[in-house]
Design a protein around this motif. Structure first.
Motif, mmCIF file in Angstrom:
data_model
loop_
_atom_site.group_PDB
_atom_site.id
_atom_site.type_symbol
_atom_site.label_atom_id
_atom_site.label_comp_id
_atom_site.label_asym_id
_atom_site.label_seq_id
_atom_site.Cartn_x
_atom_site.Cartn_y
_atom_site.Cartn_z
ATOM 1 N N MET A 1 -25.572 -10.493 33.569
ATOM 2 C CA MET A 1 -26.711 -9.783 32.976
ATOM 3 C C MET A 1 -26.604 -9.835 31.460
ATOM 4 S SD MET A 1 -28.143 -5.972 33.868
ATOM 5 C CE MET A 1 -26.650 -5.122 33.365
ATOM 6 N N ASP A 2 -27.731 -10.048 30.802
ATOM 7 C CA ASP A 2 -27.778 -10.133 29.342
ATOM 8 C C ASP A 2 -27.621 -8.723 28.757
ATOM 9 O OD1 ASP A 2 -28.483 -10.360 26.660
ATOM 10 O OD2 ASP A 2 -29.923 -11.953 27.041
ATOM 11 N N LEU A 3 -26.461 -8.445 28.173
ATOM 12 C CA LEU A 3 -26.195 -7.098 27.656
ATOM 13 C C LEU A 3 -27.086 -6.748 26.476
ATOM 14 C CD1 LEU A 3 -22.293 -6.925 27.889
ATOM 15 C CD2 LEU A 3 -23.987 -5.918 29.420
ATOM 16 N N ASN A 4 -27.409 -7.756 25.654
ATOM 17 C CA ASN A 4 -28.269 -7.481 24.510
ATOM 18 C C ASN A 4 -29.675 -7.109 24.970
ATOM 19 O OD1 ASN A 4 -28.617 -7.231 21.735
ATOM 20 N ND2 ASN A 4 -29.417 -9.306 21.533
ATOM 21 N N ALA A 5 -30.165 -7.820 25.988
ATOM 22 C CA ALA A 5 -31.482 -7.490 26.532
ATOM 23 C C ALA A 5 -31.455 -6.118 27.202
ATOM 24 C CB ALA A 5 -31.915 -8.567 27.527
ATOM 25 N N THR A 6 -30.354 -5.786 27.859
ATOM 26 C CA THR A 6 -30.219 -4.468 28.494
ATOM 27 C C THR A 6 -30.253 -3.367 27.444
ATOM 28 O OG1 THR A 6 -28.863 -5.476 30.235
ATOM 29 C CG2 THR A 6 -28.784 -3.074 30.021
ATOM 30 N N ARG A 7 -29.605 -3.626 26.309
ATOM 31 C CA ARG A 7 -29.641 -2.644 25.210
ATOM 32 C C ARG A 7 -31.081 -2.454 24.730
ATOM 33 N NH1 ARG A 7 -29.172 -3.436 19.614
ATOM 34 N NH2 ARG A 7 -28.481 -1.585 18.470
ATOM 35 N N MET A 8 -31.842 -3.536 24.672
ATOM 36 C CA MET A 8 -33.251 -3.426 24.278
ATOM 37 C C MET A 8 -34.049 -2.631 25.299
ATOM 38 S SD MET A 8 -34.019 -7.277 22.852
ATOM 39 C CE MET A 8 -33.066 -7.993 21.501
ATOM 40 N N PHE A 9 -33.769 -2.856 26.601
ATOM 41 C CA PHE A 9 -34.444 -2.107 27.657
ATOM 42 C C PHE A 9 -34.175 -0.609 27.516
ATOM 43 C CE2 PHE A 9 -33.605 -0.101 31.815
ATOM 44 C CZ PHE A 9 -34.908 0.007 32.286
ATOM 45 N N VAL A 10 -32.929 -0.242 27.253
ATOM 46 C CA VAL A 10 -32.580 1.169 27.065
ATOM 47 C C VAL A 10 -33.333 1.736 25.869
ATOM 48 C CG1 VAL A 10 -30.703 2.745 26.456
ATOM 49 C CG2 VAL A 10 -30.332 0.966 28.182
ATOM 50 N N ALA A 11 -33.458 0.939 24.804
ATOM 51 C CA ALA A 11 -34.175 1.400 23.613
ATOM 52 C C ALA A 11 -35.652 1.642 23.912
ATOM 53 C CB ALA A 11 -34.022 0.371 22.489
ATOM 54 N N VAL A 12 -36.260 0.798 24.764
ATOM 55 C CA VAL A 12 -37.664 0.982 25.149
ATOM 56 C C VAL A 12 -37.843 2.296 25.894
ATOM 57 C CG1 VAL A 12 -39.528 0.093 26.613
ATOM 58 C CG2 VAL A 12 -38.209 -1.479 25.175
ATOM 59 N N VAL A 13 -36.946 2.573 26.836
ATOM 60 C CA VAL A 13 -37.032 3.811 27.609
ATOM 61 C C VAL A 13 -36.888 5.020 26.686
ATOM 62 C CG1 VAL A 13 -36.019 5.162 29.475
ATOM 63 C CG2 VAL A 13 -36.159 2.663 29.677
ATOM 64 N N GLN A 14 -35.937 4.960 25.778
ATOM 65 C CA GLN A 14 -35.700 6.099 24.890
ATOM 66 C C GLN A 14 -36.830 6.293 23.888
ATOM 67 O OE1 GLN A 14 -31.830 5.067 23.317
ATOM 68 N NE2 GLN A 14 -30.744 6.074 25.013
ATOM 69 N N ALA A 15 -37.473 5.179 23.465
ATOM 70 C CA ALA A 15 -38.558 5.287 22.495
ATOM 71 C C ALA A 15 -39.892 5.635 23.148
ATOM 72 C CB ALA A 15 -38.693 3.971 21.726
ATOM 73 N N GLY A 16 -40.017 5.320 24.448
ATOM 74 C CA GLY A 16 -41.242 5.651 25.165
ATOM 75 C C GLY A 16 -42.251 4.541 25.220
ATOM 76 N N SER A 17 -42.074 3.498 24.422
ATOM 77 C CA SER A 17 -43.008 2.370 24.452
ATOM 78 C C SER A 17 -42.347 1.149 23.844
ATOM 79 C CB SER A 17 -44.297 2.691 23.686
ATOM 80 O OG SER A 17 -44.032 2.751 22.292
ATOM 81 N N LEU A 18 -42.898 -0.019 24.139
ATOM 82 C CA LEU A 18 -42.374 -1.261 23.582
ATOM 83 C C LEU A 18 -42.555 -1.305 22.069
ATOM 84 C CD1 LEU A 18 -43.690 -3.645 26.362
ATOM 85 C CD2 LEU A 18 -41.292 -3.440 25.714
ATOM 86 N N SER A 19 -43.733 -0.891 21.587
ATOM 87 C CA SER A 19 -43.994 -0.969 20.152
ATOM 88 C C SER A 19 -43.084 -0.030 19.363
ATOM 89 C CB SER A 19 -45.466 -0.633 19.869
ATOM 90 O OG SER A 19 -45.786 0.656 20.369
ATOM 91 N N ALA A 20 -42.851 1.177 19.886
ATOM 92 C CA ALA A 20 -41.963 2.108 19.184
ATOM 93 C C ALA A 20 -40.528 1.582 19.165
ATOM 94 C CB ALA A 20 -42.018 3.480 19.855
ATOM 95 N N ALA A 21 -40.091 0.987 20.290
ATOM 96 C CA ALA A 21 -38.740 0.441 20.355
ATOM 97 C C ALA A 21 -38.588 -0.745 19.408
ATOM 98 C CB ALA A 21 -38.404 0.019 21.781
#
Length: 299
Positions: A1-21
């Protein structure tokens, strides 16, 4: 699994949207969206339900976030701990160095600027100290290594250069063969009184007319600059005076022997953080030391 992409996924969830992340991460929205889609294809599940209102977690996305979120936080905490430890690195580092090895003085100065809370004790001597008995963490040694039970890391090699002042050359002439040095007043490096010294010019051995012997290269350099003697100097002492034409390199076609320099230290299974940090720093700074040990002979 791509850990960097997973970190981005976590950031999207925490920010609430793709644009905010994307704004928080400082990357283009298109790049973030593509990386999340790549992660979904890799895992063969949909992680986010996208809509005009934002992004909503799927059941699979919820499970991934519950596990990955904790892991990402732990990694960030570990990174911060390491950075904090580096910034707070404190203690004493005990070193043994050859006398007059100026390039290493510059290395130590840069090391302490990087780690100001590390106290460095330097024991300068030409004798081979017992690292364990004398409490030395790391020694810098010139020549053959006799510490069979120690780790010896080769760092560089150099040759001394034979020099004299232009005034002395004007008085005695410019030698073209090693044997002609018998007519010159010479100064030699020697560790003990009455130790016979020979200069080896690529197999041409010469016993110089030594009017002075010393175990201090700075002393020999000063006497050469004063126009009193011919002597051999390490390149880091000879380079600037030769460049400034205060000294002349003699017999460059007959090179003196090569010296090897090693970092020597006990083979501890669990080295202290300070010693490991020092050894790593030496490795990164070595190109500057090597440049200081290079010399260009004017033609």
């Amino acid at each position: 699994m791509d850990l960097n992409a997973t970190r981005m996924f976590v950031a999207v969830v925490q920010a609430g949207s793709l644009s905010a992340a994307a704004g928080r991460l400082g990357i283009p929205l298109a790049t973030l969206s593509r990386r999340i889609r790549d992660l979904e294809r890799q895992l063969k599940v949909q992680l986010l339900e996208r809509s005009a209102r934002g992004a909503k977690l799927t059941d699979a996305g919820t499970r991934l976030y519950e596990h990955a979120g904790r892991g990402i936080e732990a990694l960030l905490e570990a990174e911060q701990a390491v950075v904090s430890d580096q910034a707070r690195l404190k203690g004493r580092l005990r070193l043994s160095l050859p006398q007059t090895f100026r390039p290493w003085w510059e290395l130590l100065s840069a090391f302490q600027r990087r780690y100001p809370d590390i106290q460095v004790h330097v024991y300068s001597t030409e004798r081979r100290v017992d690292l364990v008995e004398d409490g030395i963490d790391v020694a810098l040694r010139v020549g053959a290594i006799v510490y069979e039970s120690m780790v010896a890391r080769h760092v560089l090699s150099y040759r001394n250069v034979l020099v004299a002042s232009p005034e002395l050359v004007q008085r005695f002439g410019l030698p073209t063969e090693p044997q002609e040095l018998h007519a010159f007043p010479c100064a030699v490096w020697a560790s003990h009184v009455d130790v016979p010294v020979q200069w080896d010019f690529g197999g041409h051995l010469v016993k110089p007319n030594a009017v002075l012997s010393s175990n201090d290269y700075d002393h020999l350099c000063c006497r050469a600059l004063d126009g009193d003697v011919v002597t051999e100097l390490p390149p880091f002492l000879a380079a600037a005076p030769i460049r400034e034409k205060r000294l002349v390199a003699l017999l460059p076609q007959y090179p003196l022997p090569e010296w090897s320099i090693h970092l020597v230290y006990p083979p501890h299974r669990h080295q202290s953080t300070i010693v490991r940090t020092y050894l790593d720093f030496c490795g990164t700074y070595l190109p500057r030391v090597r440049r200081a040990c290079e010399i260009t002979i004017p033609t």
